[in-house]
Design a protein around this motif. Structure first.
Motif, short mmCIF file in Angstrom:
data_model
loop_
_atom_site.label_atom_id
_atom_site.label_comp_id
_atom_site.label_asym_id
_atom_site.label_seq_id
_atom_site.Cartn_x
_atom_site.Cartn_y
_atom_site.Cartn_z
N GLU A 55 0.83 -1.20 0.00
CA GLU A 55 0.00 0.00 0.00
C GLU A 55 0.87 1.26 0.00
O GLU A 55 0.60 2.20 -0.75
N HIS A 56 1.91 1.24 0.81
CA HIS A 56 2.79 2.41 0.90
C HIS A 56 3.59 2.61 -0.39
O HIS A 56 3.70 3.73 -0.89
N GLU A 57 4.15 1.54 -0.93
CA GLU A 57 5.01 1.63 -2.10
C GLU A 57 4.24 1.79 -3.42
O GLU A 57 4.70 2.47 -4.32
N GLU A 58 3.09 1.13 -3.53
CA GLU A 58 2.39 1.09 -4.80
C GLU A 58 0.99 1.68 -4.77
O GLU A 58 0.32 1.75 -5.79
N GLY A 59 0.54 2.07 -3.57
CA GLY A 59 -0.78 2.67 -3.44
C GLY A 59 -1.93 1.71 -3.62
O GLY A 59 -3.06 2.11 -3.88
N ILE A 60 -1.66 0.42 -3.47
CA ILE A 60 -2.69 -0.61 -3.62
C ILE A 60 -3.14 -1.05 -2.24
O ILE A 60 -2.35 -1.55 -1.45
N THR A 61 -4.42 -0.87 -1.94
CA THR A 61 -4.96 -1.30 -0.66
C THR A 61 -5.45 -2.74 -0.77
O THR A 61 -6.20 -3.07 -1.68
N THR A 62 -4.99 -3.58 0.15
CA THR A 62 -5.41 -4.97 0.18
C THR A 62 -6.57 -5.10 1.15
O THR A 62 -6.43 -4.79 2.33
N ALA A 63 -7.73 -5.52 0.65
CA ALA A 63 -8.93 -5.66 1.47
C ALA A 63 -9.79 -6.80 0.96
O ALA A 63 -9.72 -7.17 -0.21
N CYS A 64 -10.61 -7.34 1.84
CA CYS A 64 -11.55 -8.40 1.48
C CYS A 64 -12.50 -7.85 0.42
O CYS A 64 -13.08 -6.78 0.59
N GLU A 65 -12.67 -8.59 -0.65
CA GLU A 65 -13.54 -8.16 -1.74
C GLU A 65 -15.02 -8.22 -1.37
O GLU A 65 -15.85 -7.67 -2.07
N ILE A 66 -15.33 -8.88 -0.26
CA ILE A 66 -16.73 -9.05 0.13
C ILE A 66 -17.13 -8.04 1.20
O ILE A 66 -18.11 -7.32 1.05
N CYS A 67 -16.35 -7.97 2.30
CA CYS A 67 -16.76 -7.10 3.41
C CYS A 67 -15.88 -5.85 3.56
O CYS A 67 -16.23 -4.95 4.33
N GLY A 68 -14.74 -5.79 2.87
CA GLY A 68 -13.88 -4.63 2.93
C GLY A 68 -12.84 -4.64 4.05
O GLY A 68 -12.08 -3.69 4.20
N ARG A 69 -12.78 -5.74 4.84
CA ARG A 69 -11.79 -5.84 5.91
C ARG A 69 -10.38 -5.66 5.33
O ARG A 69 -10.06 -6.23 4.31
N LYS A 70 -9.57 -4.84 6.00
CA LYS A 70 -8.21 -4.60 5.53
C LYS A 70 -7.21 -5.44 6.31
O LYS A 70 -7.48 -5.85 7.44
N ALA A 71 -6.06 -5.64 5.69
CA ALA A 71 -4.99 -6.43 6.33
C ALA A 71 -4.44 -5.70 7.54
O ALA A 71 -4.43 -4.51 7.60
#
Length: 71
Positions: A55-71
């Motif tokens: 997320e910091h290096e590439e601006g990609i947020t990793t989150a559950c595609e169903i509920c939106g929970r983040k790592a």
């Protein structure tokens, strides 16, 4: 007969086939107990530190595609 405990943890994120991201709580029932996704591949736990780095290096947020929970 004893109940089997899920192998996936509800609060963690996992990477499945075709780059699908889901938390243990939203994983399909069979995947929760086998760690195998519907495509027959083993799911991989997403390590929170790695997700934050991406997320910091590439601006990609990793989150559950169903509920939106983040790592």
């Amino acid at each position: 007969m004893t109940e089997q405990e899920p192998l996936l943890r509800d609060n963690l994120l996992y990477l499945g086939d075709n780059g699908r991201v889901f938390c243990g709580a939203c994983a399909p029932e069979s995947t929760r107990y086998t760690c195998i996704d519907r495509g027959g591949e083993e799911v991989v736990e997403i390590i929170p530190e790695e997700a934050r780095h991406v997320e910091h290096e590439e601006g990609i947020t990793t989150a559950c595609e169903i509920c939106g929970r983040k790592a």
